[in-house]
Structures are given as C-alpha cells and as structure tokens.
Design an enzyme around this catalytic site. Structure first.
Site, PDB file in Angstrom:
ATOM      1  N   ARG A  29       0.770  -1.063  -0.132  1.00  0.00           N
ATOM      2  CA  ARG A  29       0.161  -0.088  -0.009  1.00  0.00           C
ATOM      3  C   ARG A  29       1.121   1.206  -0.084  1.00  0.00           C
ATOM      4  O   ARG A  29       0.460   2.331  -0.432  1.00  0.00           O
ATOM      5  CB  ARG A  29      -0.805  -0.179   1.345  1.00  0.00           C
ATOM      6  CG  ARG A  29      -1.997   1.073   1.127  1.00  0.00           C
ATOM      7  CD  ARG A  29      -3.104   0.676   2.285  1.00  0.00           C
ATOM      8  NE  ARG A  29      -2.427   0.464   3.611  1.00  0.00           N
ATOM      9  CZ  ARG A  29      -3.204  -0.025   4.525  1.00  0.00           C
ATOM     10  NH1 ARG A  29      -4.108  -0.592   4.505  1.00  0.00           N
ATOM     11  NH2 ARG A  29      -2.582  -0.180   5.395  1.00  0.00           N
ATOM     12  N   VAL A  73     -10.194   0.735  -3.141  1.00  0.00           N
ATOM     13  CA  VAL A  73      -9.324  -0.417  -2.774  1.00  0.00           C
ATOM     14  C   VAL A  73      -8.361  -0.255  -1.819  1.00  0.00           C
ATOM     15  O   VAL A  73      -7.940   0.599  -1.284  1.00  0.00           O
ATOM     16  CB  VAL A  73      -8.590  -0.718  -4.006  1.00  0.00           C
ATOM     17  CG1 VAL A  73      -9.695  -1.178  -5.189  1.00  0.00           C
ATOM     18  CG2 VAL A  73      -7.568   0.199  -4.615  1.00  0.00           C
ATOM     19  N   GLU A  74      -7.834  -1.548  -1.092  1.00  0.00           N
ATOM     20  CA  GLU A  74      -6.890  -1.548  -0.130  1.00  0.00           C
ATOM     21  C   GLU A  74      -7.391  -0.750   1.282  1.00  0.00           C
ATOM     22  O   GLU A  74      -6.409   0.159   1.582  1.00  0.00           O
ATOM     23  CB  GLU A  74      -5.645  -1.303  -0.625  1.00  0.00           C
ATOM     24  CG  GLU A  74      -4.866  -2.288  -1.621  1.00  0.00           C
ATOM     25  CD  GLU A  74      -3.604  -2.013  -1.792  1.00  0.00           C
ATOM     26  OE1 GLU A  74      -2.849  -1.624  -1.266  1.00  0.00           O
ATOM     27  OE2 GLU A  74      -3.194  -2.602  -3.444  1.00  0.00           O
ATOM     28  N   GLY A  75      -8.600  -0.907   1.499  1.00  0.00           N
ATOM     29  CA  GLY A  75      -8.954  -0.053   2.521  1.00  0.00           C
ATOM     30  C   GLY A  75      -9.636   1.276   2.328  1.00  0.00           C
ATOM     31  O   GLY A  75      -9.139   2.243   1.832  1.00  0.00           O
TER      32      GLY A  75
END
Length: 819
Positions: free
Chosen positions: A375, A497-499
C-alpha cells in the site's frame, strides 16, 4: 519569601526537565543541586526539600509504589480495557513504527529524518525505466485497450512477461529483477501515466500477491517452485481476499476451510476442504495460481486442540479440481482484469498453506504486514502518475487554449485551480519518494502506508478534478486524444481499494497510529493482558509512571511552544524553512498532548468517536505530508525554484492541522475542555492561513515554461510522439515556446499599427512577411506551431456505428448484406 523563592526554583527545574524530557533521576539530581545552591545563597527551606523528598521516595521505593499506587490503577486499567479479538491484535502488532512514531510523540528528531538516504534508482533500474518501461508503454494504446479490446494487447502481455515486469520484487536468485521498492514505484508510476490498466496489471503481482507472501513466509519448497515461474510470467497470480460480505473489513470473510482427511494424488492425506465466493479480485480472470484467504477450522482436532485457527492463506493452481474462475467485473469501465473466483468443497493438502501447516491461522498478520508495504508503493505510484499527467498537460493546454485572444492560463480563476494542481503534484512526488524509501529501509510502515494511501489518492482526485475543470470540453469528450478521462473514471477505484478511504481516515490512521505510535499505550495493554499478573504489574508500574511523566512533559512543551510561537524549538536548518520545522514540532507536541488526554478520558470509546479521532488522524497525516515536502526539498539540494512550492505545501498542511484541531476542540463532548485545550494549543487564536493568491501565482509559473522544476516533477511520465495523447499537447507546447519571440513581434506590430490583423492567422502572417516584419522561415515556423496548437485543442468524433459497437463498421459486410 525565601521558601516561596525556592519553591519557584523547584518548579522551574520541573518545567525545564519536562520540556527537555530529561530522565527522572537526572531531574531529581538537578532539583537537589538547585536547592543546595539556594540554601547556600539564602538559607535552607524545609518545604521544597519535603516536596522533593516525597517525589524521590515514590521514584526509588518501588515496592511501596507498586502496592499503594500502581496496583489499584493496574486493576482498574484491566477492568476498563476494551476486549480485543485476535484479528485486531494481529493488525496492531503487524508492521513497524517509523517516522510516524516521532511525529506522534511530540518531539520529532528532524536531523534523523534528514539523514534517511535519498531514494535513487540503480543504473540497472534507471535503464529498465527508460528502455523496457518506455517500450511497454509504446505497445499500449489506452483508448483501444479501454474502449475497444477491453484488455491489453497480446504483444504487451508477452513483453511484460518476457522482460520480468511481473517479477520486479522477486530476488535475482529466483530469476526476478530484485528491484528496490523505489524502482517498483517508479515503474508502476510510469506505466500508469500511459494506461491505468497497464499500471494495475503490473502493480498487483508486485504488491499484495503470492510473490510477496512467499518471499516473507513461504517454505523453501514453495519458493523454489513458484517464484521462478512467477518471475518469468509462466504463472500469473491473483490474491482473493474480498467478497460480498467482506471488503475493507477483511476479518469478516465468510469463506472457510475445514481440516479433514481426503484424497490428493491418489493418496489419503490430511488437508482442507474449502468453500469460497470471492469478488473484486484483480487478475482473477487470467490467473493460473490463486492466493486464497479463508478462515480455518479444525473440528476433529487433527492439528491440535484449537478448533478455530483463524485466517489462513493458501496457494491453489486455478486448474485444480473444483476451482471456478467466474466472469469478469467491469470496474468503472476500466479494462484491467478483475473478476470472480469461487469453489465448493475443494480439497487441498496442508502443504499448500503459505508457509506450510505451521502457518495455519496466521494469515491475517501476514496479509496486514504485506499490505502495509504494498500500500505504500502501488497506490501512491498510481496517484502520483495522475498528478504528473495533470501537471504536465494542464500547464501546456492552458497556454495553448486561448479565449479573448489570451491564453486561459492567465485568467485568475484558472490560475486558482492550476495552483492546486501544482502544489498537490509536488506533494504527491515528495510523499511517493519518502514512503517508498521507507520500504527500502526494511520498514513495514503500517500507519505511514495508510496515511499515504488515503491522502495521496485524495490529492490525485483533487488534481484530476481541477485538470478536468481547466480543460473543460477538451476533457469531457472521450477519444484517443483524451488523456484525463481514464484517470478521472478510475479514481473511485483507487479511493475504494486496499481500505476504503472513509474507513482508512476514520478508523485506521489514528486508531492504529494512537496505539502503535504511542510510546507506552500498546506496552501497557500487553502488560495488562499478561497472564502472569506479577510480571504484568512490574511492567505496568514502570510504564505507567513514565507515561505520567510523558503526559506532564507534553502539556508543558505544548504550552511553552504555544506562548513562544514555537520559536524556542530546535531547527535542523538555518534557511527560511527552519521556521516550518519549529511550527511542526509545536503541532507535534500538541498532538501528543491532546491524543494522550483523549485516550485517558474516552479510553476504548475513542475508536467509536470516529469523527473526533479522524481529526487527530488528520493532524498526524499533515505532519507527515509536510515532513515529506521538507525532506524532498533537502534531498534535491534546496533548489531556489522549489521554495515557493515548499511554502505552499507546508502552509497548507499547517492550516489543515489547525482546522483539524479546531474541529476537535469545538466538538469534544466534555464541557469546557475544548476551550481550555484551544487556549493551550493556540493561545493567540488561529495563526495559520492557506497559501496566498500571490503564492498561488508563483507556483503556477513553472507549469507554463520549459524549466528544470517542471522536468523534475514530471520525470518518468510517458509522453510519446506528437500523435500520442500527451505527446500531442506537449509537442504543441514546446513549439509555442520556440515561436514566442515571433509571436511577440507580430503582436507588437499589430499594436503599433504597423500590421493589421487579418481575417485568419494565415493571412496575418503572410502580410507580416510581405511587410518585412518577420522572415518567411519564421512564418513557416509559426504556422507549423499554429497547426500543432490547433490539433492539440481538438476533440475526437466517431461514427454512430462506432459509438454503439466500439468498432467501425465493416464496409464489405454491409455491402454484402445490402446485395
């Protein structure tokens, strides 16, 4: 009077020691020395010595302190400590505390930050970016990929695999590139400036995917089998974590595996019977190996006494019996491969668990640690790509596009939007570099990567929105010429995405940061949870009283820095930016004080007061953003061209910090506390302002000419030829700069009456040649520029058939049908 004077002297020692954060023993020695001197100068006063003696007794008589003071507090702390499930515990323990820890503790060591190595590409990495990445960009036509083929061309996939794009993070010993995190970030950023689907297709295998997990946790057998295949592109990986019931809250996944006996390769073995239904999985439609996250249960006790083992990760070939690769998703009309994978009663051997059976139930921590690294690289890289394309093209287009015979770049309303593009792009590049560099330092930056993910995607969203506004009609018409629409359309994907960003800001940044970055809270929680009560009490006793001293220090530092405007804080540089370091230290100290007080008052309820805690997260975030700008400025040798950009970015961050604090003080649900805190932190009221119009104008100027700063901020942006989307406008921009003296001559002649303006530009130029104002060669050069300018501001148009079907009508087929 003598007693009062010595008490004041003692308080001064306490104030000085707390501000300097001296060790308690050192402070006691200084205090005793001061009282001795006072006694020699005046006379001995009993009261100050009694006060000092009581404090010294509490410090040195450990057993008395523990029994009478610490034990009741320890019991109370254990009783009010909110329950923590294993998923939350793993998330808190995963990753590392880095520069974010300094910023949270209230006394950042700026010299230490400035000593972090400047991120730089190796000769091999630089060549890869300039040659292979450039070539891969040339193989891809963003419009064709997105609107016609809905996929990258075969030659691009083949080249990507052949040249090792899918194995950049895999060490050379396994056939990979072994690139640094900074190189990984730079490659993804360059590809994303050409085509979003291209950037995504390369970033995913190199971030959260089987390769990353195998490198950290895989068995030797798994590494030797998969890594060489992944490096060469013989295997295409995907990782299936999310589904209809579990997105950002991945701990809620319903997908499960039951430990049982089954048949594999004709033999009965202990394995796992899996059931899953995953959605939103990038590369799933073309993956040959599936990384799968699921909850593992052992009801028969085949692996031990524990029935619920927790989240587990396994690698499964997609051609394995029972694995179903479903249909594609179509996220925001983007062409990258994303889709469905599912399986019902799929049996796999235990050896397919990443790391082997010893890693059963340890998947969540594995994922969080790997996610924090990925991330910090992938999404920041794509966000920076959006910024660079917006910066490069908006400056150029605003000079080329004219209204009322004036380039729109010179209209103040346009300038306001362009200033945000300029400042935010500088911030994005600074943040990308420092965050990627942290991974190369061996850090797994869980909190920093959350800050980067949230703020960089939001900054990119701001850039592309402003760029769309400036381009207006040029940006809203889709086609081969449009270099903004793809980034605009795909922006919500990066936000999600990704949180998801709402969750990242409201829960992760401060929720995780407050516990991980605080010097005592997490260790106090561990002490309270220690099953050995005596050992827990011993640890808690030391931590608690140091925590009290830390809290006193935070208050004294914040108040002192507030009334002095931060001017007594240390600064690592002597130029004008030194004042920024002082103000950031002041705000860091305020964050430490307010956070500590908030955790003391609200305890575990603070994480449910999301809007309050998010504001404290904003303060931590803006401290980090400003840090990256100052670091980038220093890393590049403090160029004079950058100082306006540094001023703009840091002033904006200080204003946002002030805004977040004020919002916190005005909404804290404790009567009178907000007013008191506001007085301590901002004793003279609001002091920070947004950048001025004059500063906005100054940072726009480099966008409008050819200069080193513009080149540096847009380095590794794919431009292509004059027939490519970005290349077309950049080519016209460069020609405009070349003919600027000629254009100046023409305007001067028209203004003086020497030349009359014709009905067309061609007529005006021809008249100027006839009048001897410019030469024929200059006229040809100017008309070449004018043709390029006209071409650069045009928009695409298509037949009705193409709009409907995404391809031109086959004329031969239509003639046959008519016959």
């Amino acid at each position: 009077m003598i007693t009062l004077g010595q008490i004041i002297a003692l308080l001064a020692v306490v104030w000085f020691s707390a501000y300097k954060r001296l060790r308690t023993g050192t402070a006691l020695v200084i205090a005793a020395s001061v009282l001795v001197v006072c006694g020699l100068v005046w006379s001995v006063a009993i009261t100050p010595w009694v006060l000092l003696g009581v404090f010294a007794a509490l410090y040195f008589l450990h057993d008395l302190r523990k029994d009478k003071i610490t034990l009741p507090i320890f019991k109370l702390f254990k009783s009010v400590l909110p329950p923590m499930n294993q998923t939350e515990k793993d998330a808190l323990e995963a990753g590392d505390v880095w520069w974010d820890g300094d910023l949270f503790k209230g006394n950042p060591d700026w010299n230490s930050m400035l000593k972090y190595p400047k991120p730089e590409l190796s000769k091999e990495e630089r060549e890869f970016v300039d040659v292979q990445a450039e070539k891969l960009c040339e193989l891809v036509d963003d419009w064709k990929v997105t609107h016609e083929d809905k996929d990258l061309p075969k030659e691009a996939w083949d080249y990507m695999k052949k040249e090792g794009f899918l194995g950049m993070i895999i060490p050379k010993e396994y056939g990979g590139k072994g690139f640094s995190a900074f190189a990984h970030s730079t490659v993804v950023q360059k590809l994303a400036t050409r085509c979003g689907a291209l950037g995504v297709s390369v970033m995913v295998p190199n971030s959260l995917g089987p390769a990353e997990l195998l490198l950290h946790y895989g068995t030797d057998e798994q590494k030797n089998h998969y890594l060489p295949r992944l490096a060469k592109g013989e295997e295409v990986p995907c990782f299936a974590l999310t589904g209809p019931e579990a997105g950002s809250d991945a701990g809620a996944i319903p997908d499960n595996g039951i430990v049982c006996k089954g048949t594999h390769n004709g033999e009965e073995v202990v394995g796992i019977r899996l059931n899953w239904n995953k959605r939103y999985i990038t590369l799933a439609p073309i993956a040959t190996v599936l990384g799968l996250a699921f909850k593992l249960y052992d009801p028969e006790g085949l692996l031990g006494d524990q029935e619920e083992l927790g989240i587990t990760c396994a690698l499964i070939p997609t051609d394995h019996e029972g694995v179903v690769t479903g249909n594609r998703h179509y996220p925001m009309g983007q062409a990258f491969m994303n889709g469905v994978t599912s399986g019902e009663d799929v049996f796999i051997p235990l050896e397919w668990i990443i790391g082997g059976k010893d890693y059963a139930g340890r998947g969540w921590r594995m994922l969080v640690e790997c996610l924090s690294a990925g991330r910090g690289i992938s999404l920041p890289a794509s966000a920076t790509a959006t910024g660079k394309v917006g910066y490069l093209t908006t400056g150029a287009y605003a000079m080329l596009r004219k209204q009322f015979k004036t380039s729109i770049a010179h209209f103040e309303g346009v300038e306001e939007a362009m200033a945000r593009i300029a400042g935010n792009t500088y911030q994005l590049e600074a943040m990308r570099q420092m965050t990627a560099a942290s991974v190369d330092l061996g850090v797994k930056p869980s909190v920093v990567s959350a800050i980067a993910k949230y703020h960089m995607t939001e900054l990119a969203r701001s850039v592309v929105n402003d760029a769309m506004d400036v381009h207006a009609g040029r940006a809203v018409i889709m086609g081969e010429r449009n270099y903004l629409a793809g980034g605009y359309m795909s922006m919500p994907i990066s936000i999600t995405v990704e949180g998801a960003n709402i969750l990242t800001r409201n829960l992760m940044i401060f929720g995780q940061g407050a516990v991980r970055c605080h010097p005592f809270v997490f260790r106090e929680m561990e002490a309270a949870a220690n099953p050995d009560t005596k050992a827990g009490l011993d640890a808690f006793d030391s931590l608690f009283f140091r925590h009290v001293g830390y809290g006193v220090s935070n208050f004294i530092r914040t108040f002192t820095l507030g009334i002095t405007g931060g001017r007594i804080a240390k600064k690592p540089v002597k130029d004008k930016t030194g004042r920024y370091y002082q103000q950031l230290t002041r705000m860091s100290s305020a964050l430490a004080m307010v956070s500590d007080l908030s955790m003391m008052i609200f305890g575990g309820d603070l994480k449910r007061l999301e809007r309050l805690s998010a504001r404290l997260g904003d303060v931590l975030s803006q401290l980090y953003l400003a840090s990256t700008v100052l670091k980038y400025y220093e890393d590049n040798g403090r160029p004079a061209s950058d100082i306006d950009y540094v001023d703009w970015c840091v002033q904006k961050s200080l204003f946002e910090i002030q805004k977040a604090f004020m919002g916190f003080f005005e909404n804290i649900p404790v009567k009178g506390l907000g007013v008191a805190l506001k007085w301590v932190v901002f004793p003279y009221g609001k002091q920070f302002k947004m950048p001025s119009d004059k500063l906005d104008r100054a940072i726009v100027k480099p966008m409008l000419s050819d200069n080193e700063l513009r080149d540096r901020l847009t380095v590794d942006t794919f431009i292509g030829t004059s027939t490519d989307a970005v290349g077309r406008v950049e080519n016209a921009f460069k020609k405009m700069l070349e003919v600027a003296p000629i254009e100046k001559q023409l305007y001067k002649a028209i203004k003086s009456g020497q030349l009359s303006s014709g009905r067309t530009i061609d007529e005006t130029v021809s008249t100027a040649v006839a009048a001897g104002i410019i030469s024929q060669e200059e006229a040809d050069q100017y008309m070449e520029y004018e043709a390029a300018r006209s071409d650069a501001i045009q928009v695409d148009d298509y037949s009705k058939h193409y709009i409907r079907y995404g391809k031109e009508e086959d004329k031969g087929s239509s003639k046959k049908a008519a016959a």
